[in-house]
Design an enzyme around this catalytic site. Structure first.
Site, PDB file in Angstrom:
ATOM      1  N   HIS A 183      44.636  32.910  46.928  1.00 25.69           N
ATOM      2  CA  HIS A 183      43.220  32.543  46.932  1.00 25.69           C
ATOM      3  C   HIS A 183      42.945  31.534  45.825  1.00 25.69           C
ATOM      4  CE1 HIS A 183      38.803  34.009  47.394  1.00 25.69           C
ATOM      5  NE2 HIS A 183      39.120  33.176  48.362  1.00 25.69           N
ATOM      6  N   HIS A 218      37.842  41.732  39.099  1.00 24.35           N
ATOM      7  CA  HIS A 218      38.807  41.024  39.956  1.00 24.35           C
ATOM      8  C   HIS A 218      39.409  42.049  40.927  1.00 24.35           C
ATOM      9  CE1 HIS A 218      41.672  38.118  41.255  1.00 24.35           C
ATOM     10  NE2 HIS A 218      42.401  37.957  40.161  1.00 24.35           N
ATOM     11  N   MET A 251      30.191  47.053  43.254  1.00 24.98           N
ATOM     12  CA  MET A 251      31.539  46.495  43.385  1.00 24.98           C
ATOM     13  C   MET A 251      31.838  46.096  44.828  1.00 24.98           C
ATOM     14  SD  MET A 251      32.513  46.105  40.585  1.00 24.98           S
ATOM     15  CE  MET A 251      32.309  46.517  38.903  1.00 24.98           C
ATOM     16  N   GLY A 252      32.527  44.961  44.971  1.00 27.17           N
ATOM     17  CA  GLY A 252      32.814  44.465  46.311  1.00 27.17           C
ATOM     18  C   GLY A 252      31.790  43.437  46.766  1.00 27.17           C
ATOM     19  N   PHE A 253      30.837  43.103  45.866  1.00 25.48           N
ATOM     20  CA  PHE A 253      29.836  42.075  46.201  1.00 25.48           C
ATOM     21  C   PHE A 253      29.864  40.947  45.182  1.00 25.48           C
ATOM     22  CE2 PHE A 253      28.490  45.334  48.922  1.00 25.48           C
ATOM     23  CZ  PHE A 253      27.881  44.674  49.983  1.00 25.48           C
ATOM     24  N   HIS A 255      30.792  36.659  44.375  1.00 26.93           N
ATOM     25  CA  HIS A 255      32.027  35.905  44.160  1.00 26.93           C
ATOM     26  C   HIS A 255      31.666  34.590  43.493  1.00 26.93           C
ATOM     27  CE1 HIS A 255      35.787  33.825  44.892  1.00 26.93           C
ATOM     28  NE2 HIS A 255      36.316  35.008  45.100  1.00 26.93           N
ATOM     29  N   ARG A 265      37.251  36.080  54.402  1.00 29.16           N
ATOM     30  CA  ARG A 265      38.252  37.152  54.544  1.00 29.16           C
ATOM     31  C   ARG A 265      37.549  38.484  54.827  1.00 29.16           C
ATOM     32  NH1 ARG A 265      40.700  36.860  48.731  1.00 29.16           N
ATOM     33  NH2 ARG A 265      38.447  37.001  48.409  1.00 29.16           N
ATOM     34  N   ASP A 307      37.285  42.757  49.010  1.00 28.94           N
ATOM     35  CA  ASP A 307      37.511  44.115  48.499  1.00 28.94           C
ATOM     36  C   ASP A 307      36.571  45.144  49.111  1.00 28.94           C
ATOM     37  OD1 ASP A 307      39.591  43.397  46.741  1.00 28.94           O
ATOM     38  OD2 ASP A 307      38.122  42.544  45.365  1.00 28.94           O
ATOM     39  N   ARG A 332      49.674  39.592  46.605  1.00 29.06           N
ATOM     40  CA  ARG A 332      49.327  38.365  45.863  1.00 29.06           C
ATOM     41  C   ARG A 332      50.507  37.806  45.070  1.00 29.06           C
ATOM     42  NH1 ARG A 332      44.399  36.224  44.297  1.00 29.06           N
ATOM     43  NH2 ARG A 332      43.788  36.824  46.407  1.00 29.06           N
ATOM     44  N   ARG A 351      46.226  23.655  27.250  1.00 32.18           N
ATOM     45  CA  ARG A 351      45.778  23.766  25.869  1.00 32.18           C
ATOM     46  C   ARG A 351      44.379  23.181  25.788  1.00 32.18           C
ATOM     47  NH1 ARG A 351      43.246  24.344  21.381  1.00 32.18           N
ATOM     48  NH2 ARG A 351      44.542  24.780  19.553  1.00 32.18           N
TER      49      ARG A 351
HETATM   50  C1  LIG Z   1      32.858  38.453  41.279  1.00 26.33           C
HETATM   51  C2  LIG Z   1      31.964  38.294  40.045  1.00 26.33           C
HETATM   52  C3  LIG Z   1      32.762  38.717  38.814  1.00 26.33           C
HETATM   53  C4  LIG Z   1      31.553  36.837  39.926  1.00 26.33           C
HETATM   54  O1  LIG Z   1      30.921  36.675  38.708  1.00 26.33           O
HETATM   55  P1  LIG Z   1      30.131  35.357  38.304  1.00 26.33           P
HETATM   56  O2  LIG Z   1      30.471  34.243  39.184  1.00 26.33           O
HETATM   57  O3  LIG Z   1      30.327  35.168  36.841  1.00 26.33           O
HETATM   58  O4  LIG Z   1      28.650  35.751  38.608  1.00 26.33           O
HETATM   59  P2  LIG Z   1      27.622  36.287  37.553  1.00 26.33           P
HETATM   60  O5  LIG Z   1      28.226  37.432  36.815  1.00 26.33           O
HETATM   61  O6  LIG Z   1      27.140  35.131  36.728  1.00 26.33           O
HETATM   62  O7  LIG Z   1      26.473  36.818  38.474  1.00 26.33           O
HETATM   63  C5  LIG Z   1      25.321  36.049  38.856  1.00 26.33           C
HETATM   64  C6  LIG Z   1      24.163  37.005  39.039  1.00 26.33           C
HETATM   65  O8  LIG Z   1      24.429  37.880  40.132  1.00 26.33           O
HETATM   66  C7  LIG Z   1      24.483  39.241  39.676  1.00 26.33           C
HETATM   67  N1  LIG Z   1      25.622  39.871  40.298  1.00 26.33           N
HETATM   68  C8  LIG Z   1      26.824  39.297  40.543  1.00 26.33           C
HETATM   69  N2  LIG Z   1      27.622  40.178  41.179  1.00 26.33           N
HETATM   70  C9  LIG Z   1      26.889  41.308  41.322  1.00 26.33           C
HETATM   71  C10 LIG Z   1      27.174  42.546  41.904  1.00 26.33           C
HETATM   72  N3  LIG Z   1      28.364  42.797  42.464  1.00 26.33           N
HETATM   73  N4  LIG Z   1      26.219  43.493  41.905  1.00 26.33           N
HETATM   74  C11 LIG Z   1      25.016  43.243  41.353  1.00 26.33           C
HETATM   75  N5  LIG Z   1      24.683  42.065  40.788  1.00 26.33           N
HETATM   76  C12 LIG Z   1      25.619  41.122  40.775  1.00 26.33           C
HETATM   77  C13 LIG Z   1      24.668  39.163  38.167  1.00 26.33           C
HETATM   78  O9  LIG Z   1      24.165  40.297  37.519  1.00 26.33           O
HETATM   79  C14 LIG Z   1      23.903  37.917  37.842  1.00 26.33           C
HETATM   80  O10 LIG Z   1      22.548  38.228  37.849  1.00 26.33           O
HETATM   81  P3  LIG Z   1      21.575  37.630  36.722  1.00 26.33           P
HETATM   82  O11 LIG Z   1      21.645  36.132  36.907  1.00 26.33           O
HETATM   83  O12 LIG Z   1      20.263  38.232  37.048  1.00 26.33           O
HETATM   84  O13 LIG Z   1      22.143  38.072  35.409  1.00 26.33           O
HETATM   85  C15 LIG Z   1      30.709  39.165  40.186  1.00 26.33           C
HETATM   86  O14 LIG Z   1      30.030  38.824  41.358  1.00 26.33           O
HETATM   87  C16 LIG Z   1      31.021  40.653  40.185  1.00 26.33           C
HETATM   88  O15 LIG Z   1      31.108  41.259  39.108  1.00 26.33           O
HETATM   89  N6  LIG Z   1      31.210  41.280  41.379  1.00 26.33           N
HETATM   90  C17 LIG Z   1      31.577  42.688  41.441  1.00 26.33           C
HETATM   91  C18 LIG Z   1      33.059  42.852  41.259  1.00 26.33           C
HETATM   92  C19 LIG Z   1      33.849  42.378  42.455  1.00 26.33           C
HETATM   93  O16 LIG Z   1      33.563  42.719  43.582  1.00 26.33           O
HETATM   94  N7  LIG Z   1      34.891  41.616  42.182  1.00 26.33           N
HETATM   95  C20 LIG Z   1      35.789  41.123  43.193  1.00 26.33           C
HETATM   96  C21 LIG Z   1      35.690  39.645  43.337  1.00 26.33           C
HETATM   97  S1  LIG Z   1      36.695  39.086  44.690  1.00 26.33           S
END
Ligand SMILES: CC(C)(COP(=O)(O)OP(=O)(O)OC[C@H]1O[C@@H](n2cnc3c(N)ncnc32)[C@H](O)[C@@H]1OP(=O)(O)O)[C@@H](O)C(=O)NCCC(=O)NCCS
Length: 368
Positions: A183, A218, A251-253, A255, A265, A307, A332, A351
């Site tokens: 990915h 992740h 979790m699972g939401f 990206h 996917r 996920d 992966r 770097r």
């Molecule tokens: C995947 C992830 C880490 C991406 O993070 P990111 O690009 O840095 O996005 P951010 O953390 O800046 O989130 C943006 C906004 O959405 C919210 N948000 C993001 N994912 C969320 C989730 N799963 N549930 C609730 N709120 C969520 C954040 O709180 C943030 O809100 P805010 O602006 O009010 O503070 C994040 O969406 C997440 O933690 N998801 C849950 C874990 C997960 O499923 N991971 C697998 C990825 S394949």
């Protein structure tokens, strides 16, 4: 100097391995659509595509399949080490230790030319699959050997569930397994490339990637996503609303790259979940998933990632939650190895710079 927190939208390398194409709604793996690969190919074909750069012909495929079985058995010393570790250690930590220990048995550890890296990739792929499949068995003091009449995904599932899977079970498992394979520049893949860019060995890069994948933001999300699926539809809705009210993540939401829609996917796995539910004649998990998906879209404009839909599928296949993320590793690892090979074939060390926000000119004397 300006910077983007989390390196959002910053291209950190060039790569011909894969890309997320938001306009087309596709993930291209060396030019092929990942979703089509997941429906039409075996895991070995896709892993070969990643490591050697092309889909295998029949002879290449047979040879690759044979190697993945022949190279699978981990040395006794590695199994003994894993057997000695605390019983309550998370399987991801066992796996990290196991892969680190494997490096001591690879005669080509320090050779990082392309062909040596490819040969090591095959060994890593084979033995990682074996270790993941047997993590539970090793703790019980045994293991199940990989069989030459089964493919890699089928062997893994066989080692986990202790019997040859039905064809419909294997189809669901292998589809998820292929979807996990690569990915682009996910955090773990970036970690692997950074380590590889120091010209450290490929095992070190993979161990670093496993460590990165464990995090709940992740790969660890697939295990955590399961929590929602213990409830019925009303219970799941309450669970999600309460989490959101406490400003906790579901979790699972979400990206980093798919900001405005479902991960392609996840779309594939949603159909797999629907089919599985149909087959067993119980659609509770599918109803829960669809309701939570609607709720998250309405409340947060957030969409499921892979996920989220893998968790209920693994649950229906009888896989224990602690193995969800290790199975992600077993898949992966082919993508990580492809990235290490690409990085080291035309290397420049990573770097970057930091924007310093601390003080300057502090006096060491006169601290009291
Ligand atoms: C995947 C992830 C880490 C991406 O993070 P990111 O690009 O840095 O996005 P951010 O953390 O800046 O989130 C943006 C906004 O959405 C919210 N948000 C993001 N994912 C969320 C989730 N799963 N549930 C609730 N709120 C969520 C954040 O709180 C943030 O809100 P805010 O602006 O009010 O503070 C994040 O969406 C997440 O933690 N998801 C849950 C874990 C997960 O499923 N991971 C697998 C990825 S394949």
């Amino acid at each position: 100097m300006s910077y983007s927190p989390g390196l959002e939208n910053v291209p950190a390398t060039e790569s011909s391995i894969s890309t997320i194409d938001l306009e087309a709604g596709k993930i291209w793996i060396r030019g092929y659509s990942l979703e089509e690969l997941a429906m039409e190919c075996t895991y070995e074909e896709v892993a070969h595509l990643l490591i050697y750069g092309h889909l295998p012909d029949t002879r290449e495929l047979n040879e690759f399949r044979r190697k993945l079985v022949d190279e699978s058995l981990a040395p006794k010393e590695v199994l003994d080490i894993l057997g000695m570790l605390p019983k309550d250690m998370h399987p991801m930590d066992l796996l990290k230790t196991g892969i680190a220990a494997l490096s001591g048995f690879d005669p080509e550890l320090e050779n990082s030319d392309i062909e040596a890296n490819r040969r090591k990739s095959v060994r890593i792929l084979a033995k990682t699959g074996f270790l993941v499949g047997n993590l539970g068995n090793i703790r019980e003091g045994g293991f199940r050997l990989f069989r030459s009449d089964l493919g890699h995904a089928a062997n893994l599932l066989y080692a986990i569930i202790g019997r040859r899977a039905e064809s419909w079970e294997l189809k669901a498992f292998e589809t998820a397994f292929i979807l996990y394979v690569e990915h682009e520049l996910a955090a773990s893949t970036f970690a692997a490339r950074v380590i590889a860019s120091t010209m450290a060995d490929i095992y070190g890069a993979v161990v670093g990637a496993v460590a990165a994948l464990k995090g709940p933001l992740h790969g660890g999300a697939n295990e955590k996503a399961l929590e929602i699926f213990q409830y019925d539809v009303e219970g799941a809705e309450k669970f999600v609303r309460e989490r959101l009210a406490r400003k906790e993540r579901v979790m699972g939401f979400g990206h980093r790259v798919y900001r405005r829609g479902i991960d392609p996917r996840a779309e594939v796995m949603k159909n797999v979940l629907a089919e599985l539910c149909n087959r067993i004649g119980d659609d509770r998990l599918y109803r829960v998933a669809v309701r939570v998906e609607e709720l998250m879209a309405n409340e947060k404009n957030l969409y499921p990632n892979l996920d989220f839909y893998v968790a209920p599928v693994y649950k229906l296949l009888g896989i224990s939650p602690g193995l969800f993320t290790p199975i992600f590793v077993a898949s992966r690892v082919a993508g990580w190895c492809a990235h290490v090979i690409e990085q080291q074939a035309a290397n420049r060390i990573f770097r970057p710079r930091a924007i310093y926000t601390g003080p300057r000119g502090q006096k060491i004397s006169g601290r009291g």
